[in-house]
Design an enzyme around this catalytic site. Sequence first.
Site, PDB file in Angstrom:
ATOM      1  N   HIS A 186      36.405  12.669 -11.801  1.00  0.00           N
ATOM      2  CA  HIS A 186      35.791  12.621 -13.142  1.00  0.00           C
ATOM      3  C   HIS A 186      36.832  12.643 -14.235  1.00  0.00           C
ATOM      4  O   HIS A 186      36.742  11.914 -15.206  1.00  0.00           O
ATOM      5  CB  HIS A 186      34.877  13.833 -13.334  1.00  0.00           C
ATOM      6  CG  HIS A 186      33.519  13.633 -12.772  1.00  0.00           C
ATOM      7  ND1 HIS A 186      32.824  14.617 -12.130  1.00  0.00           N
ATOM      8  CD2 HIS A 186      32.727  12.558 -12.760  1.00  0.00           C
ATOM      9  CE1 HIS A 186      31.670  14.153 -11.734  1.00  0.00           C
ATOM     10  NE2 HIS A 186      31.583  12.903 -12.101  1.00  0.00           N
ATOM     11  N   ARG A 288      26.243   2.460 -14.814  1.00  0.00           N
ATOM     12  CA  ARG A 288      25.957   3.573 -13.899  1.00  0.00           C
ATOM     13  C   ARG A 288      24.700   4.290 -14.396  1.00  0.00           C
ATOM     14  O   ARG A 288      24.792   5.237 -15.169  1.00  0.00           O
ATOM     15  CB  ARG A 288      27.130   4.557 -13.866  1.00  0.00           C
ATOM     16  CG  ARG A 288      28.383   4.050 -13.166  1.00  0.00           C
ATOM     17  CD  ARG A 288      29.439   5.147 -13.149  1.00  0.00           C
ATOM     18  NE  ARG A 288      30.471   4.932 -12.160  1.00  0.00           N
ATOM     19  CZ  ARG A 288      31.711   4.507 -12.439  1.00  0.00           C
ATOM     20  NH1 ARG A 288      32.057   4.243 -13.676  1.00  0.00           N
ATOM     21  NH2 ARG A 288      32.594   4.342 -11.479  1.00  0.00           N
ATOM     22  N   ARG A 325      23.415  -1.089 -12.012  1.00  0.00           N
ATOM     23  CA  ARG A 325      23.340  -0.493 -10.685  1.00  0.00           C
ATOM     24  C   ARG A 325      22.173   0.476 -10.653  1.00  0.00           C
ATOM     25  O   ARG A 325      22.080   1.358 -11.522  1.00  0.00           O
ATOM     26  CB  ARG A 325      24.627   0.246 -10.363  1.00  0.00           C
ATOM     27  CG  ARG A 325      24.483   1.030  -9.059  1.00  0.00           C
ATOM     28  CD  ARG A 325      25.735   1.664  -8.625  1.00  0.00           C
ATOM     29  NE  ARG A 325      26.048   2.849  -9.406  1.00  0.00           N
ATOM     30  CZ  ARG A 325      27.210   3.493  -9.300  1.00  0.00           C
ATOM     31  NH1 ARG A 325      28.141   3.042  -8.476  1.00  0.00           N
ATOM     32  NH2 ARG A 325      27.433   4.558 -10.007  1.00  0.00           N
ATOM     33  N   GLU A 415      30.776  -0.679  -0.604  1.00  0.00           N
ATOM     34  CA  GLU A 415      31.410   0.633  -0.724  1.00  0.00           C
ATOM     35  C   GLU A 415      31.649   1.252   0.643  1.00  0.00           C
ATOM     36  O   GLU A 415      32.277   2.290   0.762  1.00  0.00           O
ATOM     37  CB  GLU A 415      30.522   1.583  -1.531  1.00  0.00           C
ATOM     38  CG  GLU A 415      30.164   1.036  -2.902  1.00  0.00           C
ATOM     39  CD  GLU A 415      29.516   2.072  -3.780  1.00  0.00           C
ATOM     40  OE1 GLU A 415      30.206   2.686  -4.581  1.00  0.00           O
ATOM     41  OE2 GLU A 415      28.277   2.256  -3.647  1.00  0.00           O
ATOM     42  N   ASN A 438      36.218   2.717  -5.228  1.00  0.00           N
ATOM     43  CA  ASN A 438      36.393   4.178  -5.173  1.00  0.00           C
ATOM     44  C   ASN A 438      35.797   4.712  -3.869  1.00  0.00           C
ATOM     45  O   ASN A 438      36.447   5.434  -3.115  1.00  0.00           O
ATOM     46  CB  ASN A 438      35.695   4.870  -6.348  1.00  0.00           C
ATOM     47  CG  ASN A 438      36.093   4.282  -7.681  1.00  0.00           C
ATOM     48  OD1 ASN A 438      37.158   3.714  -7.805  1.00  0.00           O
ATOM     49  ND2 ASN A 438      35.230   4.410  -8.676  1.00  0.00           N
ATOM     50  N   ASP A 439      34.541   4.348  -3.640  1.00  0.00           N
ATOM     51  CA  ASP A 439      33.911   4.821  -2.406  1.00  0.00           C
ATOM     52  C   ASP A 439      34.445   4.071  -1.194  1.00  0.00           C
ATOM     53  O   ASP A 439      34.566   4.644  -0.107  1.00  0.00           O
ATOM     54  CB  ASP A 439      32.385   4.686  -2.497  1.00  0.00           C
ATOM     55  CG  ASP A 439      31.783   5.879  -3.211  1.00  0.00           C
ATOM     56  OD1 ASP A 439      32.151   7.019  -2.862  1.00  0.00           O
ATOM     57  OD2 ASP A 439      30.976   5.685  -4.141  1.00  0.00           O
ATOM     58  N   ARG A 449      37.074  11.695  -2.363  1.00  0.00           N
ATOM     59  CA  ARG A 449      37.631  11.253  -3.649  1.00  0.00           C
ATOM     60  C   ARG A 449      37.800  12.389  -4.652  1.00  0.00           C
ATOM     61  O   ARG A 449      38.456  12.221  -5.667  1.00  0.00           O
ATOM     62  CB  ARG A 449      36.799  10.120  -4.243  1.00  0.00           C
ATOM     63  CG  ARG A 449      35.351  10.463  -4.434  1.00  0.00           C
ATOM     64  CD  ARG A 449      34.529   9.228  -4.707  1.00  0.00           C
ATOM     65  NE  ARG A 449      34.596   8.834  -6.105  1.00  0.00           N
ATOM     66  CZ  ARG A 449      33.758   7.989  -6.671  1.00  0.00           C
ATOM     67  NH1 ARG A 449      32.819   7.399  -5.952  1.00  0.00           N
ATOM     68  NH2 ARG A 449      33.842   7.686  -7.939  1.00  0.00           N
ATOM     69  N   CYS A 486      34.224  -3.490  -9.233  1.00  0.00           N
ATOM     70  CA  CYS A 486      33.843  -2.606 -10.339  1.00  0.00           C
ATOM     71  C   CYS A 486      34.364  -1.192 -10.126  1.00  0.00           C
ATOM     72  O   CYS A 486      34.078  -0.295 -10.899  1.00  0.00           O
ATOM     73  CB  CYS A 486      32.333  -2.591 -10.541  1.00  0.00           C
ATOM     74  SG  CYS A 486      31.465  -1.857  -9.161  1.00  0.00           S
TER      75      CYS A 486
HETATM   76  C1  PEP Z   1      32.856   2.961  -6.653  1.00  0.00           C
HETATM   77  O1  PEP Z   1      32.547   3.727  -5.731  1.00  0.00           O
HETATM   78  O2  PEP Z   1      33.915   2.283  -6.668  1.00  0.00           O
HETATM   79  C2  PEP Z   1      31.969   2.806  -7.814  1.00  0.00           C
HETATM   80  C3  PEP Z   1      32.198   1.884  -8.724  1.00  0.00           C
HETATM   81  O3  PEP Z   1      30.931   3.678  -7.934  1.00  0.00           O
HETATM   82  P1  PEP Z   1      31.081   5.216  -8.402  1.00  0.00           P
HETATM   83  O4  PEP Z   1      32.507   5.423  -8.852  1.00  0.00           O
HETATM   84  O5  PEP Z   1      30.096   5.411  -9.493  1.00  0.00           O
HETATM   85  O6  PEP Z   1      30.740   5.915  -7.139  1.00  0.00           O
HETATM   86 MG    MG Z   2      30.494   4.401  -5.619  1.00  0.00          MG
END
Ligand code: PEP
Ligand code: MG
Length: 556
Positions: A186, A288, A325, A415, A438-439, A449, A486
Amino acid sequence: METTLRGVGVSHGVAIGEVRHMGTAVLEPPAKQIPAEDAEREQGRARQAVEAVAADLTARGNLAGGEAQAVLEAQAMMAQDPELIADVDRRIAVGSTAERAVYDAFAAYRELLAGAGEYLAGRVADLDDVRNRIVARLLGVPMPGVPDSDEPYVLVARDLAPADTALLDPTLVLGFVTEEGGPTSHSAILARALGVPAVVALPGAGELAEGTVIAVDGSTGDIFVNPSDEKKAELETAAAERKAALSASTGPGATADGHKVPLLANVGGPADVPAAVEAGAEGVGLFRTEFLFLDDSKNAPTEEKQVEAYRQVLEAFPEGRVVVRVLDAGADKPLDFLTPSDEPNPALGVRGLRTLLDHPEVLRTQLTALAKAAEGLPVYLEVMAPMVADRADARAFADACREAGLRAKFGAMVEIPSAALRARSILQEVEFLSLGTNDLAQYTFAADRQVGAVSRLQDPWQPALLDLVALSAEGAKAEGKSCGVCGEAASDPLLACVLTGLGVTSLSMGAASIPYVRATLAKYTLAQCERAAAAARAADSAEEAREAAQAVLSGE
Ligand code: PEP
Ligand code: MG
């Protein structure tokens, strides 16, 4: 003497200034006994402090707006948790002071959270911050948080609580450095939203002496302690050059030879839209929507409330593309009324699309609200599902969109490694892919993460992650469909060139990163990006991949 430390750069730019540490309250109030007749008064004090802190967090949220607001409101709710308050009351009734009761009740709750699964590692920092605020108020000491200073400084902290990052004044805070946190935590996402250079996961950050001059390079992750005049000049020149290149580059995203790569913004709600428009975003690549749901942990927002929020975002990009999303609840974004509370491992449990398929009424309301919001607007609406694992998931989502009468393109986020491996199969059901790197990194490397200790594995330059990106992009190309990114990987200018070379068709990121990515992409041809991508994939580590791509692009 100049020394160099290396953390993880998460928000571009260079900051040179004196270290100021985040203030912490006196955290452990003495354990003294109070007479029984004082209990009622102490309980009143505790309640007042809780209410004041919750109101302050909510007010900070209202000021900050966007994703920050949702995080701060979630903290305000933590402060008012009825079970915590009941525990505080009980402790006071048996002789605790208000501050000690708050301290002990939070400690018990913290232990419960820490033992209850992975995603809570991220929540513990938020909980500690709430406790510190309440205890500080009761003790009458300064609130923990951003130091009081009229002079600009570099903020150093163990981890930054959302309550602090949300209100950082970018004119005073030149940059920030944290010991904990990873590139997709975050704090990192909020730093980019604010546009301040930031480095996270720097071991020993807490030991930097107050007042020491440091130079923070948020692009490379380097921290120069007591930098020499030459080093300062070198960094300042590089930063000035970057800035000049930024203001010279405008318009749609494209490589030097005109290969178009739309640059889109990640937003958490209407409050993030002005910055996206100002940065020249060509649309929204990731809305989001879960931030709309965090206001109330017991109920979903009404259809009307959703229509209003979606419409505000859609209206900001007439003729543009907006990718919404659907709700991504669970794991690090739990919702009481949807997320199972007894999962041993929430990141691997019922989250994202899985939650929505278990609660079809929530998905239906959201899709209906989106259909209504888009009515009569000349926008290209695209809707995608988080955490799609396979073709059956993609089909279930597309069916739900059709049943809701939604006139939009339907897509799937990649993801989970299985989705990248079987991209073509998923594309039999949906019209586009969007890589949530990210995921995807979290699941590819089995590295949470939220945890600073494994941030090395969260590095989106990892060649294995690049392989999965390439597989997805190749699959989409073979199906004549698009595949964007993204996740936070898109906000790294050099990596953005590599992603383009891997065949990615659009890049979506926090608004503050768009000018950097646009300027860097415009310097290289598609063929150069492809060569850089091949060099990065041939490497054996994230660091080597970054160096190999850099060497190709700078013609070494
Ligand atoms: C991700 O996981 O890369 C993503 C864009 O979604 P979030 O960061 O909201 O999980
Ligand atoms: Mg994600």
